[in-house]
Design a protein around this motif. Structure first.
Motif, PDB file in Angstrom:
ATOM      1  N   SER A 127       0.841  -1.194   0.000  1.00  0.00           N
ATOM      2  CA  SER A 127       0.000   0.000   0.000  1.00  0.00           C
ATOM      3  C   SER A 127       0.879   1.248   0.000  1.00  0.00           C
ATOM      4  CB  SER A 127      -0.921   0.025   1.226  1.00  0.00           C
ATOM      5  OG  SER A 127      -1.757  -1.112   1.274  1.00  0.00           O
ATOM      6  N   LEU A 128       0.277   2.357  -0.393  1.00  0.00           N
ATOM      7  CA  LEU A 128       0.947   3.657  -0.363  1.00  0.00           C
ATOM      8  C   LEU A 128       0.114   4.614   0.480  1.00  0.00           C
ATOM      9  CD1 LEU A 128       3.018   5.804  -1.306  1.00  0.00           C
ATOM     10  CD2 LEU A 128       1.578   6.144  -3.326  1.00  0.00           C
ATOM     11  N   TYR A 129       0.740   5.199   1.499  1.00  0.00           N
ATOM     12  CA  TYR A 129       0.078   6.188   2.354  1.00  0.00           C
ATOM     13  C   TYR A 129       0.722   7.541   2.111  1.00  0.00           C
ATOM     14  CZ  TYR A 129      -0.909   8.988   6.525  1.00  0.00           C
ATOM     15  OH  TYR A 129      -1.262  10.002   7.373  1.00  0.00           O
ATOM     16  N   VAL A 130      -0.128   8.564   1.929  1.00  0.00           N
ATOM     17  CA  VAL A 130       0.373   9.919   1.681  1.00  0.00           C
ATOM     18  C   VAL A 130      -0.327  10.895   2.616  1.00  0.00           C
ATOM     19  CG1 VAL A 130       0.689  11.755  -0.004  1.00  0.00           C
ATOM     20  CG2 VAL A 130       0.794   9.365  -0.750  1.00  0.00           C
ATOM     21  N   HIS A 171      -4.248  16.702   4.622  1.00  0.00           N
ATOM     22  CA  HIS A 171      -5.040  15.664   3.970  1.00  0.00           C
ATOM     23  C   HIS A 171      -4.257  14.355   4.068  1.00  0.00           C
ATOM     24  CE1 HIS A 171      -6.489  19.397   2.228  1.00  0.00           C
ATOM     25  NE2 HIS A 171      -7.512  18.772   1.659  1.00  0.00           N
ATOM     26  N   GLU A 172      -4.956  13.235   4.000  1.00  0.00           N
ATOM     27  CA  GLU A 172      -4.283  11.934   3.991  1.00  0.00           C
ATOM     28  C   GLU A 172      -5.092  10.944   3.172  1.00  0.00           C
ATOM     29  OE1 GLU A 172      -3.889  10.257   7.900  1.00  0.00           O
ATOM     30  OE2 GLU A 172      -5.986  10.586   8.436  1.00  0.00           O
ATOM     31  N   VAL A 173      -4.373  10.001   2.562  1.00  0.00           N
ATOM     32  CA  VAL A 173      -5.013   8.988   1.739  1.00  0.00           C
ATOM     33  C   VAL A 173      -4.125   7.753   1.703  1.00  0.00           C
ATOM     34  CG1 VAL A 173      -3.945   9.933  -0.366  1.00  0.00           C
ATOM     35  CG2 VAL A 173      -5.973   8.487  -0.565  1.00  0.00           C
ATOM     36  N   HIS A 212     -10.165  13.684   1.346  1.00  0.00           N
ATOM     37  CA  HIS A 212      -8.918  13.331   2.025  1.00  0.00           C
ATOM     38  C   HIS A 212      -8.625  14.230   3.221  1.00  0.00           C
ATOM     39  CE1 HIS A 212      -7.321  11.750  -2.115  1.00  0.00           C
ATOM     40  NE2 HIS A 212      -8.252  10.961  -1.599  1.00  0.00           N
ATOM     41  N   ALA A 213      -9.385  15.308   3.384  1.00  0.00           N
ATOM     42  CA  ALA A 213      -9.072  16.307   4.404  1.00  0.00           C
ATOM     43  C   ALA A 213      -9.175  15.735   5.808  1.00  0.00           C
ATOM     44  CB  ALA A 213     -10.005  17.511   4.258  1.00  0.00           C
ATOM     45  N   ALA A 264      -6.100  14.940  14.823  1.00  0.00           N
ATOM     46  CA  ALA A 264      -4.809  14.489  14.307  1.00  0.00           C
ATOM     47  C   ALA A 264      -5.036  13.524  13.145  1.00  0.00           C
ATOM     48  CB  ALA A 264      -4.013  13.801  15.408  1.00  0.00           C
ATOM     49  N   PRO A 265      -4.081  13.409  12.226  1.00  0.00           N
ATOM     50  CA  PRO A 265      -4.212  12.436  11.134  1.00  0.00           C
ATOM     51  C   PRO A 265      -4.347  11.015  11.680  1.00  0.00           C
ATOM     52  CG  PRO A 265      -2.415  13.975  10.713  1.00  0.00           C
ATOM     53  CD  PRO A 265      -2.846  14.209  12.119  1.00  0.00           C
ATOM     54  N   ARG A 266      -5.074  10.185  10.973  1.00  0.00           N
ATOM     55  CA  ARG A 266      -5.236   8.775  11.383  1.00  0.00           C
ATOM     56  C   ARG A 266      -3.964   7.989  11.149  1.00  0.00           C
ATOM     57  NH1 ARG A 266      -5.890   5.014  14.128  1.00  0.00           N
ATOM     58  NH2 ARG A 266      -7.557   3.461  14.053  1.00  0.00           N
ATOM     59  N   GLY A 267      -3.210   8.366  10.128  1.00  0.00           N
ATOM     60  CA  GLY A 267      -2.003   7.620   9.798  1.00  0.00           C
ATOM     61  C   GLY A 267      -2.306   6.496   8.823  1.00  0.00           C
TER      62      GLY A 267
END
Length: 346
Positions: free
Chosen positions: A223-226, A235-237, A252-253, A259-262
């Protein structure tokens, strides 16, 4: 040198089945033939030579497909791994005939070759990165804060904690192996966007600065996490190795004040259920894994044989033929597994 017979690159709206088809080449094309064909195809994508009836969106998609094919097939190591991953072997004239029955030492050497190539890629993109960062910073565009690629499933001892809480998942919480691809992902930003097309034969490992830390383990879905910033907001995806990545998107916001989920992989749900299934029947689990590997090998051999048939001038296998073959192979494996189970119970 005679040019290999070219194959169809797909009609309007049809995505190519593999990188060779994206360039209109067969699997046995030499490095020189790939280079020449790439430049020929790129010239046809110029706005002054737009295909009648084509749209800007269609031309842009075609351009991204051709660029992805070139990035992979122009590098001998990436091309070899691409062939082995999708067709079970590499029959490149420049690389030689290599099958999947390689030793652990050879597999380790492949990882080393990939690491060396990825390091060269990152070094070569330094100048481009500076320009991209200046442009994106000035316009509050896409700024990559973190990017991880590899086996992003949670470790067994961190699974419950991260599933039942909203704490940010860190790299040390993951099974791995994984690699930091922050700089390579940033270099992919074009006009405040990133578009990486997916597909059955695609892999993020084919991108510059990337490499597959588990090149011969086809049972693990990478997988790729950004984590990125756009217009000043985080944003995260996360996407699977063969899925399309497109950003930025409002969905993605990261919610304000949170905090970001990671890197939370959907495979974590399967991991949570796995102990119950494995505890009830370890033997059946092993049989399923064996059957899965056998079907995967049959699929790869079918793809490879199809490419060789095309190179010899015969008709390529159709999608319907491929589906029929897969179904028949699956039925054979079901009967084989049932037979073994029946015999073991007698």
């Amino acid at each position: 040198m005679a040019s290999p017979r070219q194959v169809s690159m797909g009609g309007p709206g049809l995505a190519p089945e593999n990188y060779y088809q994206a360039l209109g080449l067969n699997v046995g094309a030499s490095e020189e033939e790939i280079r020449k064909q790439y430049h020929n195809v790129v010239r046809t994508l110029h706005p002054d030579r737009r295909r009648p009836g084509g749209t800007n969106s269609e031309m842009l998609d075609r351009f991204h497909q051709v660029q992805a094919a070139w990035r992979c097939l122009s590098d001998p190591t990436r091309r070899m791994l691409y062939d082995m991953r999708n067709f079970g072997r590499s029959c490149s004239k420049d690389i030689g005939d290599i099958g999947t029955d390689i030793t652990p030492q050879q597999a380790a050497k492949l990882v080393d070759l990939q690491k060396e190539q990825a390091a060269r890629d990152v070094s070569n993109m330094e100048h481009v990165l500076e320009k991209i960062l200046r442009r994106e910073t000035a316009t509050r565009g896409v700024i990559i804060r973190e990017a991880l690629y590899g086996d992003l499933r949670l470790r067994a001892d961190r699974l419950e904690e991260n599933l039942t809480s909203l704490k940010t998942i860190l790299a040390e919480d993951l099974i791995g192996p994984l690699i930091d691809v922050k700089l390579p992902v940033q270099s992919l930003v074009e006009q405040h966007t990133i578009v990486l097309h997916g597909g059955a034969c695609a892999s993020k490992a084919d991108l510059p600065g990337f490499y597959n830390p588990l090149p011969m383990d086809h049972d693990i879905e990478l997988s790729l996490y950004v984590l990125y910033e756009f217009k000043g907001n985080l944003h995260e995806v996360i996407v699977g190795d063969r899925e399309t990545l497109s950003l930025p998107f409002r969905k993605h916001a990261v919610p304000p004040g949170k905090a970001p989920r990671g890197p939370f992989s959907p495979a974590n749900i399967t991991l949570r259920r796995a102990p119950e299934k494995l505890g009830s029947s370890t033997v059946q689990s092993r049989q399923r894994n064996s059957a899965s590997r056998a079907l995967w090998q049959a699929v790869k051999e079918y793809r490879f044989d199809g490419l060789l048939l095309a190179e010899r001038g015969w008709e390529e296998p159709t999608t319907r033929e491929f589906i029929i073959m897969s179904v028949l192979a699956g039925m054979t494996l079901v009967f084989w597994t049932s037979g073994r189970k029946f015999c073991s119970n007698r």
